[in-house]
Design an enzyme around this catalytic site. Structure first.
Site, PDB file in Angstrom:
ATOM      1  N   ILE A  31       0.919  -1.271   0.045  1.00  0.00           N
ATOM      2  CA  ILE A  31       0.105   0.070   0.028  1.00  0.00           C
ATOM      3  C   ILE A  31       0.970   1.293   0.017  1.00  0.00           C
ATOM      4  O   ILE A  31       0.242   2.175  -0.400  1.00  0.00           O
ATOM      5  CB  ILE A  31      -1.038  -0.064   1.267  1.00  0.00           C
ATOM      6  N   GLY A  92      12.973  -4.395  11.876  1.00  0.00           N
ATOM      7  CA  GLY A  92      12.248  -3.436  11.001  1.00  0.00           C
ATOM      8  C   GLY A  92      10.547  -3.990  10.802  1.00  0.00           C
ATOM      9  O   GLY A  92       9.899  -3.202   9.846  1.00  0.00           O
ATOM     10  N   HIS A  99       5.856 -12.179   5.885  1.00  0.00           N
ATOM     11  CA  HIS A  99       5.696 -11.617   4.399  1.00  0.00           C
ATOM     12  C   HIS A  99       7.254 -11.544   3.808  1.00  0.00           C
ATOM     13  O   HIS A  99       8.131 -10.691   4.175  1.00  0.00           O
ATOM     14  CB  HIS A  99       4.793 -10.272   4.368  1.00  0.00           C
ATOM     15  N   HIS A 101       8.900  -9.161   0.892  1.00  0.00           N
ATOM     16  CA  HIS A 101       8.754  -8.059  -0.129  1.00  0.00           C
ATOM     17  C   HIS A 101       9.616  -8.374  -1.344  1.00  0.00           C
ATOM     18  O   HIS A 101      10.502  -9.017  -1.489  1.00  0.00           O
ATOM     19  CB  HIS A 101       9.487  -6.729   0.432  1.00  0.00           C
TER      20      HIS A 101
HETATM   21  P1  AMP Z   1       7.214  -4.730   7.307  1.00  0.00           P
HETATM   22  O1  AMP Z   1       7.934  -3.647   7.856  1.00  0.00           O
HETATM   23  O2  AMP Z   1       8.089  -5.856   6.663  1.00  0.00           O
HETATM   24  O3  AMP Z   1       6.435  -5.312   8.364  1.00  0.00           O
HETATM   25  O4  AMP Z   1       6.310  -4.270   6.015  1.00  0.00           O
HETATM   26  C1  AMP Z   1       4.897  -4.073   6.185  1.00  0.00           C
HETATM   27  C2  AMP Z   1       4.398  -3.676   4.968  1.00  0.00           C
HETATM   28  O5  AMP Z   1       3.039  -3.992   4.803  1.00  0.00           O
HETATM   29  C3  AMP Z   1       4.749  -2.325   4.965  1.00  0.00           C
HETATM   30  O6  AMP Z   1       5.527  -2.105   3.482  1.00  0.00           O
HETATM   31  C4  AMP Z   1       3.327  -1.533   4.432  1.00  0.00           C
HETATM   32  O7  AMP Z   1       3.421  -0.542   3.571  1.00  0.00           O
HETATM   33  C5  AMP Z   1       2.596  -2.566   4.154  1.00  0.00           C
HETATM   34  N1  AMP Z   1       1.170  -2.660   4.296  1.00  0.00           N
HETATM   35  C6  AMP Z   1       0.621  -2.574   5.799  1.00  0.00           C
HETATM   36  N2  AMP Z   1      -0.789  -2.380   5.401  1.00  0.00           N
HETATM   37  C7  AMP Z   1      -0.882  -2.805   4.205  1.00  0.00           C
HETATM   38  C8  AMP Z   1      -2.328  -3.162   3.450  1.00  0.00           C
HETATM   39  N3  AMP Z   1      -3.599  -3.071   3.945  1.00  0.00           N
HETATM   40  N4  AMP Z   1      -2.124  -3.397   2.203  1.00  0.00           N
HETATM   41  C9  AMP Z   1      -0.903  -3.486   1.625  1.00  0.00           C
HETATM   42  N5  AMP Z   1       0.109  -3.535   1.960  1.00  0.00           N
HETATM   43  C10 AMP Z   1       0.134  -3.034   3.552  1.00  0.00           C
END
Ligand code: AMP
Ligand code: ZN
Length: 107
Positions: A31, A92, A99, A101
């Site tokens: 997002i 982080g 997940h 990236h």
């Molecule tokens: P992390 O810091 O590795 O936990 O990354 C979490 C990621 O999830 C971040 O890059 C956010 O932008 C992404 N994120 C959070 N909420 C959503 C959502 N509803 N849809 C898509 N991405 C999301």
């Protein structure tokens, strides 16, 4: 009921830009993208992080890693891409559902 935002995306309670889905995993657009293509690949089953993966997740993690290049190529990242798995607050991680990236610039 879970408060996990990614479980809610799996359950279609929250919309997401899904680019790949099968029985075991889901890939959708981040997002807040930090690259022209920024996708998140998640297992449908919830576990908090790589540090919480158990032996029964081993095959699933392997399948996810094998799927990454396929998803990246489909997204136009044919010249390469970056992958990142943030683990724990010190790593982080902000969303505590594992997940991967997938980031890059289409050629
Ligand atoms: P992390 O810091 O590795 O936990 O990354 C979490 C990621 O999830 C971040 O890059 C956010 O932008 C992404 N994120 C959070 N909420 C959503 C959502 N509803 N849809 C898509 N991405 C999301
Ligand atoms: Zn979850």
């Amino acid at each position: 009921m879970t408060d996990c935002i990614f479980c809610k995306i799996v359950d279609k309670q929250i919309p997401a830009g899904v680019v790949y889905e099968d029985d075991e995993m889901l890939c959708f657009k981040d997002i807040h993208p930090s690259a022209p293509v920024h996708l998140l690949l998640i297992p449908k089953v919830h576990f908090d992080s790589l540090a919480h993966a158990r032996p029964e997740h081993e095959a699933l993690l392997g399948k996810m890693m094998m799927k990454v290049p396929e998803i990246a190529a489909e997204a136009g990242l044919t010249n390469g891409f970056k992958t990142l798995i943030n683990t724990g607050k010190g790593g982080g991680q902000e969303v505590f559902h594992l997940h991967v990236h997938i980031m890059g610039r289409p050629v």
